[in-house]
Write a protein that holds these residues in place. Structure first.
Motif, PDB file in Angstrom:
ATOM      1  N   CYS A  23       0.804  -1.234   0.000  1.00  0.00           N
ATOM      2  CA  CYS A  23       0.000   0.000   0.000  1.00  0.00           C
ATOM      3  C   CYS A  23       0.835   1.282   0.000  1.00  0.00           C
ATOM      4  O   CYS A  23       0.390   2.315   0.513  1.00  0.00           O
ATOM      5  N   SER A  24       2.017   1.222  -0.587  1.00  0.00           N
ATOM      6  CA  SER A  24       2.879   2.409  -0.661  1.00  0.00           C
ATOM      7  C   SER A  24       2.589   3.184  -1.945  1.00  0.00           C
ATOM      8  O   SER A  24       1.922   2.680  -2.860  1.00  0.00           O
ATOM      9  N   ARG A 122       6.154  -4.668   5.736  1.00  0.00           N
ATOM     10  CA  ARG A 122       5.523  -3.562   6.462  1.00  0.00           C
ATOM     11  C   ARG A 122       4.903  -3.988   7.790  1.00  0.00           C
ATOM     12  O   ARG A 122       4.975  -3.266   8.772  1.00  0.00           O
ATOM     13  N   ASP A 146       1.958  -0.949  11.751  1.00  0.00           N
ATOM     14  CA  ASP A 146       3.281  -0.867  11.133  1.00  0.00           C
ATOM     15  C   ASP A 146       4.186  -0.020  12.034  1.00  0.00           C
ATOM     16  O   ASP A 146       3.751   0.462  13.087  1.00  0.00           O
ATOM     17  N   GLN A 150       0.397   2.948  12.200  1.00  0.00           N
ATOM     18  CA  GLN A 150      -0.884   2.799  11.495  1.00  0.00           C
ATOM     19  C   GLN A 150      -1.328   1.338  11.482  1.00  0.00           C
ATOM     20  O   GLN A 150      -0.487   0.444  11.312  1.00  0.00           O
ATOM     21  N   GLU A 154      -6.203   0.683   8.418  1.00  0.00           N
ATOM     22  CA  GLU A 154      -6.071   2.098   8.016  1.00  0.00           C
ATOM     23  C   GLU A 154      -5.265   2.230   6.730  1.00  0.00           C
ATOM     24  O   GLU A 154      -5.590   3.023   5.841  1.00  0.00           O
ATOM     25  N   VAL A 155      -4.213   1.433   6.668  1.00  0.00           N
ATOM     26  CA  VAL A 155      -3.324   1.494   5.509  1.00  0.00           C
ATOM     27  C   VAL A 155      -4.056   1.037   4.235  1.00  0.00           C
ATOM     28  O   VAL A 155      -3.921   1.644   3.170  1.00  0.00           O
TER      29      VAL A 155
END
Ligand code: HGY
Ligand code: MN
Ligand code: MN
Length: 407
Positions: A23-24, A122, A146, A150, A154-155
């Motif tokens: 999710c980056s 992560r 993480d 978060q 949420e991520v």
């Protein structure tokens, strides 16, 4: 395939290396590029609520709603090579393009899957993408944090996914004919055999765990050696023993890949260390015994040194055997592609571990230069990638013939 792997290597969260985690922003860029290629190939694209990217080539008419899944992961370790995971996704896409060019009328759809997370970087937990596909991305996992604090939920939401709609990620097992994962071998065996391809028999299970060593921080200048409770010295002593354990049995590997020390300052005695331990062996009992022995040594060392030590969490995946029928068919396809059939187990984990719980799963390994992986020097040869595509094409054709003759 290789040019696309080069292009995806540019999608990174750290300049000058390849680091692309769950999710980056780098993953979003990778999605944009892969989606464009998929659309150009006429595939219908979607990103599922967990963040997996899936492109579908539709079946010929009257297909009965079956689907062949092919793919691997799009995330990477820190400072990775360009082929681990990505190569499998690009081979899946190339297979779809090949099928288009040949106007293949397969009696099943082809879904090319780019899993959003396999490496466990992560959240220190691997296989998040394939976990979602088999319905095992649990509320406990979604509550994990993480290093920035978060939660996973949420991520996922911030990436555009939806933790409340994860059920939509799951395939109906009735619908899935097979999952095939092409992947760089990440080891030296095929090179030693002089072979471009290998068929995977099974995947070694893993236990990953987090440990904390809790001593007491203090002044590095004034605290006499005998009065210290140095957490890092305890962890270091233990890590040497981890190596000794790993060496004590054939096929066993044990690694402490990450430590965090606090306060991590040059003139302060380390008060706390957190370590990540990774233990693997094909035999579930051997692996468990090794992990337990290693954890017990951590506790004993802490006792001897008068500090606190504990295993905070563990996560394990049992060893997995690939589906016998699919694997046999893949072996035949490899022979038809002109390659001597050769089977080998995988010491690395793959999305196939989770997929095998629900679907007939098999894996094709592609020779890896020097056996080097999880490293920027990871490399594959163009001719080997061509052989892999040839074998996958024949595998799909065999499957098409089987489905037709069954109906
Ligand atoms: O760690 C593994 O085996 C895999 O590369 N994620
Ligand atoms: Mn990897
Ligand atoms: Mn991989």
């Amino acid at each position: 395939v290789l040019q696309r792997c080069d292009e995806l290597a540019l999608c990174t969260e750290r300049a000058g290396e390849i680091t692309r985690t769950f999710c980056s922003g780098a993953m979003r860029e990778a999605h944009q590029r892969v989606e464009r290629w998929m659309r150009d190939a006429g595939l219908t694209c979607r990103i599922d609520p967990a963040g997996n990217l899936i492109g579908r080539r539709s079946a010929a008419k009257h297909d009965g709603g079956r689907v062949l899944l092919i793919g691997s992961h799009l995330d990477s370790v820190v400072n990775a090579g360009r082929y681990d995971g990505v190569l499998g996704v690009m081979l899946g896409l190339a297979l779809a393009e090949f099928a288009n060019e040949a106007q293949a009328q397969w009696p099943f759809a082809l879904d090319v899957i780019g899993f959003c997370e396999e490496e466990g970087v992560r959240f220190a937990t691997p296989y998040l993408g394939s976990r979602a596909l088999v319905g095992e991305l649990t509320p406990e996992l979604l509550a994990r944090r993480d290093s920035g604090g978060q939660t996973m939920a949420e991520v996922v939401r911030a990436f555009g996914g939806d933790p409340d709609r994860l059920a939509e990620c799951c395939y109906d097992p009735q619908e899935v004919l097979a999952y095939v994962e092409p992947h760089i071998e990440q080891g030296p065996v095929l090179e030693r055999e002089g072979l471009p391809l290998g068929v995977v028999t099974g995947i070694a299970g893993q236990i990953r765990g987090g440990l904390t060593f809790r001593g007491r921080a203090g002044h590095a200048g004034t605290t006499p050696m005998a009065l210290r409770q140095d957490a890092l010295v305890a962890a270091a002593q233990w890590i040497v023993e981890v190596e000794r354990f790993g060496r004590s049995q054939a096929g066993l590997v044990a690694t402490v890949g990450r430590i965090e020390t606090a306060p991590n300052v040059g003139n302060v005695i380390p008060g706390e260390v957190r370590a990540l331990l990774d233990v693997r062996h094909l035999d579930d009992a051997v692996r468990q015994a090794a992990f337990d022995g290693i954890a017990a040594r951590a506790v004993a060392i802490c006792q001897e040194r008068g500090i606190a030590g504990a295993v905070d969490w563990t996560q394990q995946e049992p060893s997995v055997r690939c589906d016998a029928r699919c694997t046999e068919s893949l072996s035949q396809a490899v022979v038809e592609a002109g390659v001597r059939p050769f089977c080998l187990p995988s010491g690395a984990g793959h999305d196939a571990v989770l997929m095998a719980r629900r679907f007939p799963a098999c894996m094709l390994f592609i020779r890896c230069a020097g056996g080097i992986s999880h490293h920027p020097e990871e490399n594959v040869a163009q001719a080997d990638v061509a052989a892999a595509l040839d074998a996958l094409w024949r595998f799909a054709a065999r499957l098409a013939a089987e489905v037709r003759s069954a109906s």
